[in-house]
Write a protein that holds these residues in place. Structure first.
Motif, mmCIF file in Angstrom:
data_model
loop_
_atom_site.group_PDB
_atom_site.id
_atom_site.type_symbol
_atom_site.label_atom_id
_atom_site.label_comp_id
_atom_site.label_asym_id
_atom_site.label_seq_id
_atom_site.Cartn_x
_atom_site.Cartn_y
_atom_site.Cartn_z
ATOM 1 N N LEU A 194 -67.855 38.157 14.846
ATOM 2 C CA LEU A 194 -66.809 39.177 14.975
ATOM 3 C C LEU A 194 -65.522 38.508 15.414
ATOM 4 O O LEU A 194 -65.474 37.880 16.478
ATOM 5 C CB LEU A 194 -67.242 40.232 16.001
ATOM 6 N N TRP A 195 -64.463 38.638 14.618
ATOM 7 C CA TRP A 195 -63.151 38.139 14.990
ATOM 8 C C TRP A 195 -62.363 39.268 15.635
ATOM 9 O O TRP A 195 -62.151 40.324 15.028
ATOM 10 C CB TRP A 195 -62.419 37.597 13.765
ATOM 11 N N SER A 196 -61.912 39.025 16.851
ATOM 12 C CA SER A 196 -61.243 40.049 17.645
ATOM 13 C C SER A 196 -59.855 39.588 18.053
ATOM 14 O O SER A 196 -59.660 38.445 18.460
ATOM 15 C CB SER A 196 -62.069 40.358 18.894
ATOM 16 N N ALA A 197 -58.889 40.505 17.968
ATOM 17 C CA ALA A 197 -57.524 40.227 18.406
ATOM 18 C C ALA A 197 -57.260 40.737 19.821
ATOM 19 O O ALA A 197 -56.130 40.651 20.298
ATOM 20 C CB ALA A 197 -56.528 40.867 17.436
ATOM 21 N N PHE A 198 -58.284 41.280 20.472
ATOM 22 C CA PHE A 198 -58.096 41.823 21.815
ATOM 23 C C PHE A 198 -58.094 40.700 22.847
ATOM 24 O O PHE A 198 -58.854 39.743 22.737
ATOM 25 C CB PHE A 198 -59.188 42.839 22.150
ATOM 26 N N PRO A 256 -65.481 35.076 8.604
ATOM 27 C CA PRO A 256 -66.268 35.824 9.596
ATOM 28 C C PRO A 256 -66.936 36.988 8.882
ATOM 29 O O PRO A 256 -66.768 37.179 7.673
ATOM 30 C CB PRO A 256 -65.198 36.298 10.581
ATOM 31 N N ASP A 257 -67.673 37.784 9.640
ATOM 32 C CA ASP A 257 -68.366 38.923 9.037
ATOM 33 C C ASP A 257 -67.682 40.250 9.329
ATOM 34 O O ASP A 257 -67.585 41.124 8.468
ATOM 35 C CB ASP A 257 -69.810 38.969 9.549
ATOM 36 N N LEU A 258 -67.185 40.387 10.549
ATOM 37 C CA LEU A 258 -66.563 41.627 11.006
ATOM 38 C C LEU A 258 -65.227 41.274 11.655
ATOM 39 O O LEU A 258 -65.151 40.328 12.441
ATOM 40 C CB LEU A 258 -67.480 42.315 12.030
ATOM 41 N N GLY A 262 -58.856 48.892 13.444
ATOM 42 C CA GLY A 262 -60.209 49.310 13.098
ATOM 43 C C GLY A 262 -61.034 48.105 12.675
ATOM 44 O O GLY A 262 -60.608 46.951 12.793
ATOM 45 N N LEU A 263 -62.224 48.370 12.178
ATOM 46 C CA LEU A 263 -63.190 47.334 11.837
ATOM 47 C C LEU A 263 -63.371 47.246 10.324
ATOM 48 O O LEU A 263 -63.550 48.262 9.649
ATOM 49 C CB LEU A 263 -64.534 47.636 12.495
ATOM 50 N N ALA A 264 -63.355 46.018 9.810
ATOM 51 C CA ALA A 264 -63.577 45.786 8.388
ATOM 52 C C ALA A 264 -64.612 44.683 8.217
ATOM 53 O O ALA A 264 -64.661 43.725 8.995
ATOM 54 C CB ALA A 264 -62.266 45.402 7.700
ATOM 55 N N THR A 296 -74.328 42.989 10.060
ATOM 56 C CA THR A 296 -73.034 43.458 10.565
ATOM 57 C C THR A 296 -73.009 44.964 10.680
ATOM 58 O O THR A 296 -72.441 45.524 11.631
ATOM 59 C CB THR A 296 -71.899 42.980 9.632
ATOM 60 N N TRP A 297 -73.623 45.640 9.732
ATOM 61 C CA TRP A 297 -73.672 47.100 9.787
ATOM 62 C C TRP A 297 -74.421 47.585 11.018
ATOM 63 O O TRP A 297 -74.070 48.614 11.607
ATOM 64 C CB TRP A 297 -74.314 47.660 8.521
#
Length: 454
Positions: free
Chosen positions: A63-67, A116-118, A326-328, A341-342
């Motif tokens: 999971l790649w996060s920008a937070f 990445p996956d998510l 949101g999540l992609a 991932t789901w």
């Protein structure tokens, strides 16, 4: 290519959604416009990272996060809960210091066929990855136990194109009107938000000469780092950025919205261009600001006075834009990774969403969070949170041109700086922006028509 970000330990400069809007990377824009990305399922490797030995036998999801900072810690806690809840999947968070950094790395990852996956994608950049055909369509993953009704229908619709879901709501927000109750009471103003922009300006005249804690105060602090708020103001004056892909920036109504801001700042001198609207509001420099619902929790901690929240002012119409991220799911991931991932998404929606909204201040976007007793208790104790939820009935997503033409945001930031800081003529600056954006619109238009427009 190795991506080293790991865990909730990124420190340093605080990035935010405003930093995204100040300049989404050219690499991501090029990715979306050229459409040169391969589109076969499972033909891209997974980005590298670190997997603890106890999770080595599990299916890995990245999971790649920008937070960053506090929000990164909250997300890591939720994902830790997911990893502990079952024995088949390990989700690894790789952190980036804000959306521009993530955007740049994601574009680069396609160049080396490692993804990445998510991914957490903002409301104004996920559309370009859709145009590049790099996002997995998600509607077919829903089943009887976990359907679309797990998400707020208003937000789910924003990630849906031609009846197919590509982007799921997570950290969603709208702007709110924040006002200092002590200043309003001292100046004899009502304990509420203004119903119209005209009323806001009238209250500014009444506030003129008022001092708070020994210093003069102005009615509103503006930010020049994010055009999100002006997108809403344009609607309030019955204007807009575009009608479909046809620009309306130079329309009489949109010009009137910007002229209101210019006059409030330069003629009345009761508003100003702030460097940091949160800091100024918390310090009592400005009586009001318009800021994200996501800022509510931090403002409650920072302010030493009681403040109120209200719906954004109207004029000829409501003007409330939705925002956030949101999540992609990446289309080029393998089938096994996408299915794993789901399961992460399902956990986030059913178990993690209440913790996320409670601890970050973002709006509840799932059935689990909307029905959470803890969130209902919080809203009752602090009604400002309920105001944010109630305002959703007036909200709408950004105009098409702002979502699909990357240059729109950077061009509008130039417009706002010219008007807010230098008293430039709104009509002239918006007409110039319209001319500057036309080549970009023409470049995007064929692919937009093929993939989005009916």
């Amino acid at each position: 290519m190795r991506f080293d970000q790991k865990g909730p330990s990124v420190t340093g400069t605080s990035f935010s959604r405003r930093r995204l809007l100040a300049g989404v990377t050219a690499a991501a824009a090029s990715l979306a416009l050229t459409g040169c990305v391969g589109r076969r399922d499972g033909d891209y490797a997974q980005v590298s990272g670190q997997v603890p030995e106890r999770f080595a036998r599990r299916e890995r999801v990245v999971l790649w996060s920008a937070f960053t900072s506090h929000n990164a810690t909250v997300l890591q806690s939720i994902i830790d809960g997911f990893n502990a809840s079952q024995q088949d999947i390990f989700c690894e968070i790789q952190l980036f210091p804000g959306y521009p950094a993530l955007d740049s790395k994601l574009a680069a990852s396609f160049a080396v066929a490692q993804v990445p996956d998510l991914v957490t994608l903002s409301d104004v950049n996920w559309n370009r990855y859709f145009l590049a055909e790099t996002l997995e369509p998600l509607s077919g993953y829903f089943d009887a136990g976990f359907g679309p009704d797990a998400f707020h229908p208003r937000f789910l619709a924003e990630g849906t194109i031609r009846d197919q879901v590509y982007w799921l709501p997570w950290a969603r927000s709208t702007p709110l009107f924040y006002y200092n109750k002590e200043i309003f009471a001292g100046a004899g103003l009502p304990d509420r938000g203004p119903k119209t922009f005209t009323e806001l300006r009238e209250w500014g005249h009444e506030l003129k000469g008022f001092t708070y804690r020994g210093a003069p105060v102005r009615m509103r602090g503006y930010t020049g780092k994010d055009d999100w708020y002006f997108q809403g103001s344009s609607w309030a004056f019955d204007g807009s950025y575009s009608d479909g892909m046809v620009s309306r920036l130079s329309s009489e109504q949109t010009v009137a919205a910007l002229e209101f801001d210019r006059a409030f700042i330069h003629d009345d001198q009761m508003a100003y261009l702030a460097d940091d609207i949160n800091a100024d509001f918390a310090a009592g420099v400005t009586a009001t600001i318009c800021n994200s619902t996501g800022a509510l929790t931090s403002l409650l901690k920072a302010a030493t006075f009681e403040f109120g929240t209200a719906f954004l002012p109207e004029q000829d119409a409501p003007g409330v834009p939705t925002g956030g991220s949101g999540l992609a799911v990446m289309r080029n991931s393998t089938k096994a990774r996408k299915q794993a991932t789901w399961e992460v998404i399902r956990y986030l929606a059913e178990k993690g969403a209440p913790e996320w909204s409670l601890n970050t201040g973002y709006l509840p976007v799932t059935a689990s969070s909307l029905n959470s007793p803890k969130i209902k208790e919080r809203n009752a104790a602090t009604p400002a949170y309920q105001v944010a939820q109630d305002q959703l009935s007036r909200a709408r997503q950004a105009d098409v041109m702002r979502r699909y033409v990357n240059e729109t945001i950077s061009e509008m930031l130039i417009v706002l700086q010219k008007v807010y800081a230098s008293n430039a003529d709104p009509g002239e600056t918006l007409r110039e922006a319209t001319r500057n954006l036309d080549p970009a619109i023409q470049r995007v238009l064929p692919k937009y028509r093929r993939l989005v427009a009916s």
